[in-house]
Design an enzyme around this catalytic site. Structure first.
Site, PDB file in Angstrom:
ATOM      1  N   VAL A 268     -17.234 -41.224 -17.567  1.00 35.86           N
ATOM      2  CA  VAL A 268     -15.856 -41.314 -18.030  1.00 35.86           C
ATOM      3  C   VAL A 268     -15.355 -42.745 -17.879  1.00 35.86           C
ATOM      4  O   VAL A 268     -15.628 -43.414 -16.882  1.00 35.86           O
ATOM      5  CB  VAL A 268     -14.957 -40.358 -17.216  1.00 35.86           C
ATOM      6  CG1 VAL A 268     -13.510 -40.500 -17.642  1.00 35.86           C
ATOM      7  CG2 VAL A 268     -15.417 -38.939 -17.402  1.00 35.86           C
ATOM      8  N   CYS A 269     -14.628 -43.204 -18.907  1.00 40.79           N
ATOM      9  CA  CYS A 269     -14.082 -44.556 -18.869  1.00 40.79           C
ATOM     10  C   CYS A 269     -12.570 -44.460 -18.977  1.00 40.79           C
ATOM     11  O   CYS A 269     -12.025 -44.324 -20.064  1.00 40.79           O
ATOM     12  CB  CYS A 269     -14.652 -45.367 -20.032  1.00 40.79           C
ATOM     13  SG  CYS A 269     -13.851 -46.948 -20.293  1.00 40.79           S
ATOM     14  N   ILE A 270     -11.875 -44.449 -17.822  1.00 42.02           N
ATOM     15  CA  ILE A 270     -10.412 -44.526 -17.855  1.00 42.02           C
ATOM     16  C   ILE A 270      -9.955 -45.511 -16.796  1.00 42.02           C
ATOM     17  O   ILE A 270     -10.677 -45.819 -15.855  1.00 42.02           O
ATOM     18  CB  ILE A 270      -9.706 -43.154 -17.650  1.00 42.02           C
ATOM     19  CG1 ILE A 270     -10.265 -42.430 -16.436  1.00 42.02           C
ATOM     20  CG2 ILE A 270      -9.755 -42.304 -18.864  1.00 42.02           C
ATOM     21  CD1 ILE A 270      -9.450 -41.223 -16.051  1.00 42.02           C
TER      22      ILE A 270
ATOM     23  N   ASN B  37     -13.352 -41.445 -25.082  1.00 40.75           N
ATOM     24  CA  ASN B  37     -13.347 -42.224 -23.845  1.00 40.75           C
ATOM     25  C   ASN B  37     -14.443 -41.820 -22.867  1.00 40.75           C
ATOM     26  O   ASN B  37     -14.379 -42.155 -21.681  1.00 40.75           O
ATOM     27  CB  ASN B  37     -11.990 -42.121 -23.157  1.00 40.75           C
ATOM     28  CG  ASN B  37     -10.857 -42.574 -24.045  1.00 40.75           C
ATOM     29  OD1 ASN B  37     -10.023 -41.769 -24.463  1.00 40.75           O
ATOM     30  ND2 ASN B  37     -10.864 -43.848 -24.400  1.00 40.75           N
TER      31      ASN B  37
END
Lengths: 203, 167
Positions: free
Chosen positions: B90-92, B83
């Site tokens: 960061v990809c959340i 992710n």
């Protein structure tokens, strides 16, 4: 002097006094009308709270009317808040802008102290103590928002741990740097130990 | 003191909270208090994961209209994780702008809103490190490695951890 002139001047004077009397009380009575109207239009559980609010409004002049449209505006920006929180804060600030600013700074809004009670049987004494506790909690949050906290507060909050809030900007950055260093050193030590363990196991 | 904007007041307050009472494994603060919109944080790798014992530096960049818009978080140096993009970003879900997800993957309450905080972001990132979500992968290579060759994935991360700590 002509009698018509006398009558004219007297009429003017009476009209002036009458108008003064008419204008002066309007803003106040209007305020309460709006607050009551808001209480009437909202439904169910909220109507209890709103009428509570308008009761408090009578007891305490700092309460401001909260209209449904104001609540809606805040709710659009802050969907995570409950209606009670918004109504409570709006009745303190009286302004959508101020409430949204408070929400942006705090990240949340305080719950109304009487949310659990829900009935409007509260005596005027209770209402008075509520308003006092509101005032004190508000001043407390304002105090924590102050960037330069007093050293007394520091002692109370963060003396036991190494992390605390120093009064000075440079001290704070030094302490932040120190905490980072400590974290790296501790992690390095742990990794060293675990690598040693692995080595021992493989031998 | 110069008058501060809402964003600056909020950032200073969150800095204060994190300095007083930080969750374990997290250190975060502005690079310099003259610019509160740029933060540097250190995150400890969660125990019992390949990231264990690691300390990962990351930068948080805040938009001027924070907290209306979410900040962005970038690991520097980049970290191998399904992710995390190859450049370290960061990809959340908590870092995605509030509102409905156009793809209907994320619930609105998972996404960013001003009720969230820096602390919650960093805690979410820690749990993301412990449990990657391959369904919304950002780094396809890391996703593949994680799914098909977990041993290699783990050893690459352990190597990264050792090198980053100079051991």
């Amino acid at each position: 002097m002509d009698s018509s002139t006398v009558i004219f001047v007297a009429t003017l004077a009476i009209a002036f006094i009458f108008l003064r009397w008419l204008i002066a009380p309007i803003p106040q009575s209007n305020e309460f009308n709006i607050a009551e109207a808001a209480g009437n239009t909202s439904t169910g559980q909220e109507s209890n709270n709103s009428s509570n609010a308008s009761n408090t409004g009578n007891a305490r002049s700092r309460r401001r009317p909260v209209t449904d449209s104001m609540v809606e505006v805040v709710q659009t920006i802050a969907p995570g808040l409950t209606r009670d929180q918004i109504v409570f804060d709006l009745s303190n600030t009286g302004s959508v802008e101020l409430t949204i600013n408070r929400y942006m700074e705090l990240g949340n809004l305080p719950y109304p102290p009487n949310s659990a009670r829900g009935t409007n049987s509260a005596s005027s004494n209770e209402i008075h103590s509520q308003s006092q506790s509101q005032a004190s909690s508000r001043s407390a949050t304002e105090a924590t928002m102050e960037s330069n906290s007093s050293p007394k507060e520091d002692l109370a909050v963060g003396d036991s741990t190494s992390s605390s809030w120093e009064a000075d900007k440079s001290e704070r950055s030094v302490s932040l740097h120190r905490r980072k260093q400590e974290m790296i050193v501790a992690a390095r030590r742990r990794l060293e130990a675990s690598l040693k363990n692995e080595l021992d196991l493989s031998q | 003191m110069a008058p501060r904007s809402t964003a600056q007041k909020r950032l200073l307050k969150e800095y204060q909270q994190l300095a007083r009472d930080a969750p374990p494994g997290i250190v975060a603060g502005p690079v310099s208090e003259d610019d509160l919109f740029k933060w540097e944080c250190l995150l400890e790798g969660p125990p019992d994961t390949p990231y264990e014992n690691g300390v990962f530096p990351a930068t948080l960049s805040f938009p001027k209209d924070y907290p209306l818009s979410p900040p962005s978080l970038k690991f520097d140096p980049p970290l191998l994780h399904p992710n995390i993009y190859a450049d370290g970003t960061v990809c959340i879900s908590i870092l995605h702008p509030s509102g409905e997800d156009p793809n209907q993957y994320e619930r609105p309450e998972e996404r960013w809103s001003p009720v969230q905080s820096i602390e919650k972001i960093l805690l979410s990132v820690m749990s993301m490190l412990a449990e990657p979500n391959p369904e919304s992968g950002a780094n396809i290579d890391a996703c593949k490695l994680w799914r098909d060759n977990r041993a290699e994935y783990n050893s690459q991360i352990k190597k990264h951890v050792r090198e980053s700590l100079g051991l």
